[in-house]
Design an enzyme around this catalytic site. Structure first.
Site, PDB file in Angstrom:
ATOM      1  N   HIS A  22      37.219  40.197  14.903  1.00  0.00           N
ATOM      2  CA  HIS A  22      37.503  39.377  16.081  1.00  0.00           C
ATOM      3  C   HIS A  22      37.844  39.283  16.841  1.00  0.00           C
ATOM      4  O   HIS A  22      39.349  40.207  16.234  1.00  0.00           O
ATOM      5  CB  HIS A  22      37.739  38.276  14.537  1.00  0.00           C
ATOM      6  CG  HIS A  22      38.327  36.707  15.111  1.00  0.00           C
ATOM      7  ND1 HIS A  22      39.486  36.489  14.653  1.00  0.00           N
ATOM      8  CD2 HIS A  22      38.093  36.215  15.609  1.00  0.00           C
ATOM      9  CE1 HIS A  22      40.117  35.227  15.169  1.00  0.00           C
ATOM     10  NE2 HIS A  22      38.348  34.474  16.031  1.00  0.00           N
ATOM     11  N   ASP A  30      25.897  43.695  34.685  1.00  0.00           N
ATOM     12  CA  ASP A  30      25.050  43.676  35.960  1.00  0.00           C
ATOM     13  C   ASP A  30      24.025  45.242  36.241  1.00  0.00           C
ATOM     14  O   ASP A  30      25.257  46.525  35.857  1.00  0.00           O
ATOM     15  CB  ASP A  30      24.568  43.111  36.932  1.00  0.00           C
ATOM     16  CG  ASP A  30      26.166  43.295  37.620  1.00  0.00           C
ATOM     17  OD1 ASP A  30      26.264  44.414  38.034  1.00  0.00           O
ATOM     18  OD2 ASP A  30      26.389  42.200  38.721  1.00  0.00           O
ATOM     19  N   ASP A  69      34.071  33.822  20.240  1.00  0.00           N
ATOM     20  CA  ASP A  69      35.458  32.918  18.802  1.00  0.00           C
ATOM     21  C   ASP A  69      34.950  31.333  19.416  1.00  0.00           C
ATOM     22  O   ASP A  69      35.844  30.893  20.059  1.00  0.00           O
ATOM     23  CB  ASP A  69      35.788  34.164  20.085  1.00  0.00           C
ATOM     24  CG  ASP A  69      37.140  34.037  19.026  1.00  0.00           C
ATOM     25  OD1 ASP A  69      37.522  32.905  18.103  1.00  0.00           O
ATOM     26  OD2 ASP A  69      38.340  34.650  19.323  1.00  0.00           O
ATOM     27  N   MET A  79      32.056  37.178  35.599  1.00  0.00           N
ATOM     28  CA  MET A  79      32.717  37.432  37.384  1.00  0.00           C
ATOM     29  C   MET A  79      32.664  36.297  37.971  1.00  0.00           C
ATOM     30  O   MET A  79      31.864  36.366  38.974  1.00  0.00           O
ATOM     31  CB  MET A  79      32.797  38.464  37.527  1.00  0.00           C
ATOM     32  CG  MET A  79      33.438  39.724  38.972  1.00  0.00           C
ATOM     33  SD  MET A  79      32.691  40.664  38.610  1.00  0.00           S
ATOM     34  CE  MET A  79      32.691  41.862  37.951  1.00  0.00           C
ATOM     35  N   TYR A 118      37.517  43.727  36.190  1.00  0.00           N
ATOM     36  CA  TYR A 118      37.498  45.439  36.311  1.00  0.00           C
ATOM     37  C   TYR A 118      38.780  45.738  34.613  1.00  0.00           C
ATOM     38  O   TYR A 118      38.712  46.684  33.898  1.00  0.00           O
ATOM     39  CB  TYR A 118      37.611  46.589  37.170  1.00  0.00           C
ATOM     40  CG  TYR A 118      36.400  45.856  38.009  1.00  0.00           C
ATOM     41  CD1 TYR A 118      34.943  45.465  37.890  1.00  0.00           C
ATOM     42  CD2 TYR A 118      36.985  45.878  39.528  1.00  0.00           C
ATOM     43  CE1 TYR A 118      33.876  45.614  38.596  1.00  0.00           C
ATOM     44  CE2 TYR A 118      35.930  45.969  40.207  1.00  0.00           C
ATOM     45  CZ  TYR A 118      34.445  45.488  39.961  1.00  0.00           C
ATOM     46  OH  TYR A 118      33.420  45.560  40.730  1.00  0.00           O
ATOM     47  N   TYR A 136      26.904  39.685  40.630  1.00  0.00           N
ATOM     48  CA  TYR A 136      27.369  38.504  39.703  1.00  0.00           C
ATOM     49  C   TYR A 136      26.837  38.455  38.060  1.00  0.00           C
ATOM     50  O   TYR A 136      27.388  37.893  37.808  1.00  0.00           O
ATOM     51  CB  TYR A 136      28.035  37.717  40.538  1.00  0.00           C
ATOM     52  CG  TYR A 136      28.916  37.979  41.681  1.00  0.00           C
ATOM     53  CD1 TYR A 136      30.768  38.352  40.993  1.00  0.00           C
ATOM     54  CD2 TYR A 136      28.724  38.150  42.708  1.00  0.00           C
ATOM     55  CE1 TYR A 136      31.200  38.488  42.302  1.00  0.00           C
ATOM     56  CE2 TYR A 136      29.515  38.415  43.670  1.00  0.00           C
ATOM     57  CZ  TYR A 136      30.618  38.781  43.433  1.00  0.00           C
ATOM     58  OH  TYR A 136      31.539  39.457  44.447  1.00  0.00           O
TER      59      TYR A 136
END
Length: 150
Positions: A22, A30, A69, A79, A118, A136
């Protein structure tokens, strides 16, 4: 082949999804993302692959078994496009639809600046690379819990 499992979920990916706890995050990325070098810094330490499909198809498979979650407002983050953080390209719109479908309700994607993405990715449990060629097509997914059976 196994019954009731999406055929894109290979043994390595299933292991990682099952081993995550959890609040652990996974990176779904990508083909242009530096998957191997980032994955070496994650908990798992190696890149996982779902080749031959884009992030939409891979997300559908992952979300067929991975609970998101509910303790956080945005368990999936995208992103951001450099210089255009509010722009949501088709690849991200499609992933939003997959999240909503899997959850049975709207779960708006959060966003994270490219370089912050990143850094967050390096702290993830694992990186799952796809053949997505659109820019993206990178996301962070936070694992949730399964409630006890009644």
């Amino acid at each position: 082949m196994l019954k009731n499992l999406h055929p894109l979920l290979n043994a390595d990916v299933l292991y990682a999804l099952r081993a995550m706890g959890h609040g652990d995050e996974l990176v779904l990325c990508d083909a242009n993302f530096p998957a191997d070098s980032v994955a070496r810094q994650t908990v798992l330490g190696k890149v996982l692959r779902i080749d031959g499909v884009g992030t939409t198809e891979a997300a559908r498979a992952i979300l067929s078994v991975l609970p998101l979650d509910n303790a956080v407002e945005q368990p999936v983050r995208r992103m951001e496009i450099m210089g255009e953080p509010a722009t949501i390209p088709p690849v991200q719109q499609e992933l939003q639809q997959e999240v909503n479908q899997a959850e049975g309700r709207a779960r708006p994607l959060g966003s994270i600046e490219r370089f912050a993405f990143y850094e967050a990715a390096k702290k993830a449990y694992c990186v799952i690379a796809t053949g997505e060629r659109r820019f993206y097509g990178c996301f962070l997914l936070k694992k949730g819990v399964l409630p006890p059976e009644a």
